[in-house]
Design an enzyme around this catalytic site. Structure first.
Site, PDB file in Angstrom:
ATOM      1  N   CYS A   1       3.856  15.943 -16.695  1.00  0.00           N
ATOM      2  CA  CYS A   1       4.235  17.346 -16.466  1.00  0.00           C
ATOM      3  C   CYS A   1       4.238  18.178 -17.747  1.00  0.00           C
ATOM      4  O   CYS A   1       3.634  19.250 -17.803  1.00  0.00           O
ATOM      5  CB  CYS A   1       5.588  17.420 -15.758  1.00  0.00           C
ATOM      6  SG  CYS A   1       7.017  16.909 -16.730  1.00  0.00           S
TER       7      CYS A   1
ATOM      8  N   HIS B   1      11.611  18.066 -15.692  1.00  0.00           N
ATOM      9  CA  HIS B   1      10.311  18.419 -15.108  1.00  0.00           C
ATOM     10  C   HIS B   1       9.983  19.866 -15.450  1.00  0.00           C
ATOM     11  O   HIS B   1      10.863  20.717 -15.538  1.00  0.00           O
ATOM     12  CB  HIS B   1      10.330  18.244 -13.592  1.00  0.00           C
ATOM     13  CG  HIS B   1       8.959  18.324 -12.982  1.00  0.00           C
ATOM     14  ND1 HIS B   1       8.045  17.289 -13.064  1.00  0.00           N
ATOM     15  CD2 HIS B   1       8.327  19.324 -12.302  1.00  0.00           C
ATOM     16  CE1 HIS B   1       6.923  17.642 -12.446  1.00  0.00           C
ATOM     17  NE2 HIS B   1       7.058  18.873 -11.990  1.00  0.00           N
TER      18      HIS B   1
ATOM     19  N   HIS C   1       1.697  22.223 -11.378  1.00  0.00           N
ATOM     20  CA  HIS C   1       2.407  21.184 -12.117  1.00  0.00           C
ATOM     21  C   HIS C   1       1.783  19.820 -11.810  1.00  0.00           C
ATOM     22  O   HIS C   1       1.019  19.661 -10.861  1.00  0.00           O
ATOM     23  CB  HIS C   1       3.902  21.195 -11.767  1.00  0.00           C
ATOM     24  CG  HIS C   1       4.218  20.674 -10.390  1.00  0.00           C
ATOM     25  ND1 HIS C   1       5.313  19.876 -10.125  1.00  0.00           N
ATOM     26  CD2 HIS C   1       3.593  20.846  -9.184  1.00  0.00           C
ATOM     27  CE1 HIS C   1       5.344  19.580  -8.830  1.00  0.00           C
ATOM     28  NE2 HIS C   1       4.329  20.158  -8.240  1.00  0.00           N
TER      29      HIS C   1
END
Length: 365
Positions: free
Chosen positions: A280, A328, A340
């Site tokens: 990520c 994240h 993402h």
């Protein structure tokens, strides 16, 4: 020969007989240990014990938890790797500088050697030169005051030797510190890597208990809804840039968004920063790197790499963060959506920003 029975008069001196382990109290204790051991083995997935029956929903929930924990460990791994790389670069620079100084020291000593040879032929070797040419730096440094008795040119050369020796000693000490730091970071890397691998292996075992259609729905929940990996097309020759890039507040943000669109469908690989795979924070770092902006490596450092913005003021190119541990990150593209890299098995995709617990947002440029 058979043993004779003990005379009755001695029996009163015998100690009370200990209960056998087969007795009721000891037996219950042993049984308790056996049951406890069995329970522990079941929790740990020990051999010979059936795994608990879980519904598909329970499996997905548990897999999500394992993936979150793996991602947290991944970000810690990324941070340790960044620090290890810095320590390695510093160590290499110090070693290079020490090598250059050693070369200069050798050149200076060679020059002094020529002078020493000439002096010896005529009147013997000057004591200061003996010290300068010594292979024992401590002995030289202790007696360096004798350099005052040499000529000006020789004294300057001897002083240069002294400076180089001191500088090399300092560089070696600093190198030792960076080497210890590098070794510590490498040990940390190994620990985090093991954690990631354990979490992902456990998640994969659970996913293996889902049917093929159930697993497909889990790994691509946006299929057919416009939220999956095919819900956007990277900019190519002859195609207009994506809408998010056109709405970006500046050219650099537009470039970051365009790069993220171009990464759609590429696999998630923990620790990867592109161009063929990403995790990520690796995706957001690569997207902004394509725009000439150097972001730090981890989610918990990227959130401090720009100006915080409220959710109501998001613009394409902003970094959006999730979960309480800021584990994240995605790249906002407008319309309440982001691009993402979700997790292993789920490629880079478009997703709504409200599908995970909100943690904050940062505007890089």
């Amino acid at each position: 020969m058979a043993a004779h029975p003990e005379p009755p008069k001695h029996r009163k001196h015998r100690k009370p007989r200990q209960r056998s382990l087969n007795g009721s109290a000891a037996g219950r204790t042993a049984a308790g240990f056996v049951l406890a051991g069995a329970a522990t083995a079941t929790v740990l997935g020990g051999a010979g014990h059936a795994e608990p029956r879980l519904s598909p929903t329970q499996i997905r929930t548990e897999v999500d938890r394992l993936h979150r924990e793996a991602e947290e460990a991944t970000e810690r791994y990324n941070g340790a790797k960044e620090q290890a790389d810095k320590a390695r670069s510093s160590l290499d620079a110090l070693r290079d500088e020490a090598a250059r100084r050693t070369e200069r020291l050798a050149a200076t000593r060679n020059a002094l050697g020529s002078v020493a040879t000439a002096q010896y032929r005529h009147r013997g070797l000057d004591p200061a030169l003996q010290l300068a040419l010594s292979t024992d730096p401590d002995a030289y440094l202790e007696g360096a005051a004798l350099a005052e008795r040499a000529g000006t040119r020789q004294a300057d050369a001897i002083a240069a030797v002294r400076r180089e020796l001191a500088g090399i000693a300092q560089l070696r000490a600093e190198s030792g510190g960076h080497l210890r730091e590098l070794e510590a970071r490498q040990a940390e890397l190994r620990r985090h890597k093991a954690t990631v691998q354990q979490k992902l292996a456990a998640a994969e075992r659970l996913l293996g208990r889902l049917s093929v259609p159930e697993r497909a729905r889990y790994e691509n929940p946006g299929a057919g809804t416009g939220a999956g990996p095919g819900a956007g097309t990277g900019p190519t020759a002859g195609n207009p840039p994506p809408a998010g890039a056109r709405q970006a507040p500046n050219a650099r943000a537009a470039q970051a968004v365009s790069y993220a669109y171009g990464a759609l469908g590429k696999p998630y690989v923990w620790g990867a920063t592109g161009p063929s795979a990403f995790d990520c924070s690796g995706l957001t770092q690569a997207a902004w790197r394509s725009a000439g902006v150097a972001l730090p490596r981890t989610t918990y450092t990227q959130i401090n790499a720009g100006q915080r913005v409220p959710r109501s003021a998001l613009a394409p190119g902003d970094l959006v963060f999730f979960y309480s541990g800021i584990s994240h990150v995605g790249l906002y593209i407008g319309g309440g959506k982001m691009i993402h890299a979700p997790r292993p098995g789920a490629p880079v995709r478009i997703a709504p920003i409200d599908e995970m617990p909100w943690a904050g947002a940062t505007r890089v440029a």
